[in-house]
Design a protein around this motif. Sequence first.
Motif, short mmCIF file in Angstrom:
data_model
loop_
_atom_site.label_atom_id
_atom_site.label_comp_id
_atom_site.label_asym_id
_atom_site.label_seq_id
_atom_site.Cartn_x
_atom_site.Cartn_y
_atom_site.Cartn_z
N PRO A 56 0.84 -1.20 0.00
CA PRO A 56 0.00 0.00 0.00
C PRO A 56 0.88 1.26 0.00
O PRO A 56 1.88 1.32 0.71
CB PRO A 56 -0.78 -0.11 1.33
N VAL A 57 0.51 2.22 -0.82
CA VAL A 57 1.27 3.47 -0.93
C VAL A 57 0.40 4.63 -0.47
O VAL A 57 -0.75 4.77 -0.91
CB VAL A 57 1.73 3.71 -2.39
N SER A 58 0.93 5.44 0.44
CA SER A 58 0.18 6.56 0.99
C SER A 58 -0.37 7.46 -0.11
O SER A 58 0.32 7.76 -1.09
CB SER A 58 1.07 7.37 1.92
N ASN A 59 -1.62 7.84 0.03
CA ASN A 59 -2.35 8.72 -0.88
C ASN A 59 -2.90 8.00 -2.11
O ASN A 59 -3.58 8.63 -2.93
CB ASN A 59 -1.51 9.92 -1.31
N ASP A 60 -2.64 6.71 -2.26
CA ASP A 60 -3.25 5.96 -3.36
C ASP A 60 -4.76 5.84 -3.16
O ASP A 60 -5.23 5.67 -2.03
CB ASP A 60 -2.66 4.54 -3.42
N PRO A 63 -2.55 -6.26 5.06
CA PRO A 63 -2.12 -6.13 3.66
C PRO A 63 -2.12 -7.47 2.92
O PRO A 63 -2.06 -8.55 3.52
CB PRO A 63 -0.70 -5.57 3.78
N GLY A 64 -2.16 -7.38 1.58
CA GLY A 64 -2.23 -8.56 0.75
C GLY A 64 -1.09 -9.54 0.98
O GLY A 64 -1.29 -10.76 0.94
N LYS A 65 0.11 -9.04 1.21
CA LYS A 65 1.26 -9.92 1.45
C LYS A 65 1.02 -10.80 2.67
O LYS A 65 1.34 -12.00 2.66
CB LYS A 65 2.53 -9.08 1.63
N MET A 66 0.44 -10.22 3.70
CA MET A 66 0.13 -10.97 4.92
C MET A 66 -0.99 -11.99 4.65
O MET A 66 -0.93 -13.13 5.13
CB MET A 66 -0.29 -10.00 6.03
N LEU A 67 -1.98 -11.58 3.86
CA LEU A 67 -3.08 -12.50 3.52
C LEU A 67 -2.56 -13.70 2.74
O LEU A 67 -2.93 -14.84 3.02
CB LEU A 67 -4.14 -11.77 2.69
N ILE A 125 -5.71 -5.77 -2.33
CA ILE A 125 -4.42 -5.44 -1.71
C ILE A 125 -4.51 -5.49 -0.19
O ILE A 125 -3.52 -5.23 0.49
CB ILE A 125 -3.89 -4.07 -2.17
N GLY A 126 -5.70 -5.82 0.34
CA GLY A 126 -5.85 -5.90 1.78
C GLY A 126 -7.26 -6.29 2.17
O GLY A 126 -8.17 -6.34 1.34
N SER A 128 -16.43 -5.69 8.17
CA SER A 128 -15.37 -6.51 8.77
C SER A 128 -15.11 -7.67 7.83
O SER A 128 -15.99 -8.48 7.56
CB SER A 128 -15.82 -7.03 10.14
N GLY A 129 -13.91 -7.73 7.25
CA GLY A 129 -13.59 -8.73 6.24
C GLY A 129 -13.72 -8.22 4.81
O GLY A 129 -13.51 -8.97 3.86
N ALA A 130 -14.06 -6.94 4.64
CA ALA A 130 -14.24 -6.37 3.31
C ALA A 130 -12.90 -6.22 2.58
O ALA A 130 -11.83 -6.14 3.19
CB ALA A 130 -14.94 -5.02 3.39
N ALA A 131 -12.99 -6.18 1.26
CA ALA A 131 -11.80 -6.08 0.42
C ALA A 131 -11.35 -4.64 0.24
O ALA A 131 -12.17 -3.74 0.09
CB ALA A 131 -12.07 -6.71 -0.95
N VAL A 132 -10.04 -4.44 0.26
CA VAL A 132 -9.44 -3.18 -0.17
C VAL A 132 -8.94 -3.45 -1.58
O VAL A 132 -8.01 -4.24 -1.78
CB VAL A 132 -8.29 -2.76 0.76
#
Length: 218
Positions: free
Chosen positions: A107-111, A185-189, A168-169, A157-161
Amino acid sequence: MKTNIKLIIIIALFATAYSGAVKIGELRGTGIAFDKHYMLTTAFIARQDASRDSILVIVNGAAYDARVEKIDKITIDVEKKEYVNLAVIQIDNSVDLNACRITDEEPVSNDSVNLIGYMENGSPYYSRSFQAKIVTDSTFPTYIAGSVNVIAPGGFSGAAVEKNGSVIGMLFSASNTHEASFFHPGKMLNHYIAGMNEPTTDNVGKCTYQVRSYTTIK
């Protein structure tokens, strides 16, 4: 005739009460399918007592039984603010789910991103999407959670980013001190599901589903 009707009603009520299980304490959230039979959600929604709790996933308006495959709602390290709120649930094999693509993209700030899920008291047929922006937040370390600049509604709760057709999360909590919601974040998922992601669609609205859990009493 009236006597017969009363007798039928009494028998029906007795049978209902005697048959046992009653579902109470409903929770409604969202799940992200990553395979045709598996999805991610939060431990908060999935609950933790397999002997007492039951889970339903709503697919095209129909409710299907699901079970907890893996669940973690733990604080790993208080000082480091390491916290996990994740669960994998498996849906009944009689239905195939659309599966989302989960990416390791940082994730990139301001995206700009979209939050996609099911409103707590909204229609189980259609997901809702809200625009948000990634923001910098010190509540959690970045490898544990990212942050967006809105308070997600009930049921998310559990919604997609979502960004560019990929997840991505996954949202797991909202701040009670400032305008922010947090997501793993997606990497953790992807680490949590051990490489089991088998995407079938780039439309994240079609691979998120409403999840309902209940505590069952007798």
